[in-house]
Design a protein around this motif. Structure first.
Motif: not given
Length: 70
Positions: A2-3, A25-30
């Motif tokens: 986690a971060m 999602s934003k997570h996947e985009a990052v």
């Protein structure tokens, strides 16, 4: 692992736009952005090394390519 990712409002807007454009999602985009950036760096380094190994006078050509990329 986690971060926490701390973004400015402008960075968050950019991430939101990127995620929407990708339909993710934003997570996947990052994660995609990290992988893409890493691949680009590795590929650029590989191409540069090949140029140094194969192409005589590559320095001038490499400089022109870098200049063209901006």
């Amino acid at each position: 692992m986690a971060m926490t990712l701390r973004l400015t409002p402008d960075q968050d807007r950019a991430l939101t736009l990127l995620a929407e454009a990708q339909g993710s999602s934003k997570h996947e985009a990052v994660i995609r952005a990290i992988v893409t950036a890493a691949n680009r760096l590795i590929n650029d380094a590989t191409v540069a090394q090949l140029a140094r190994d194969v192409i005589p006078g590559h320095a001038a050509m490499e400089a022109r390519i870098r200049q063209a990329r901006g």
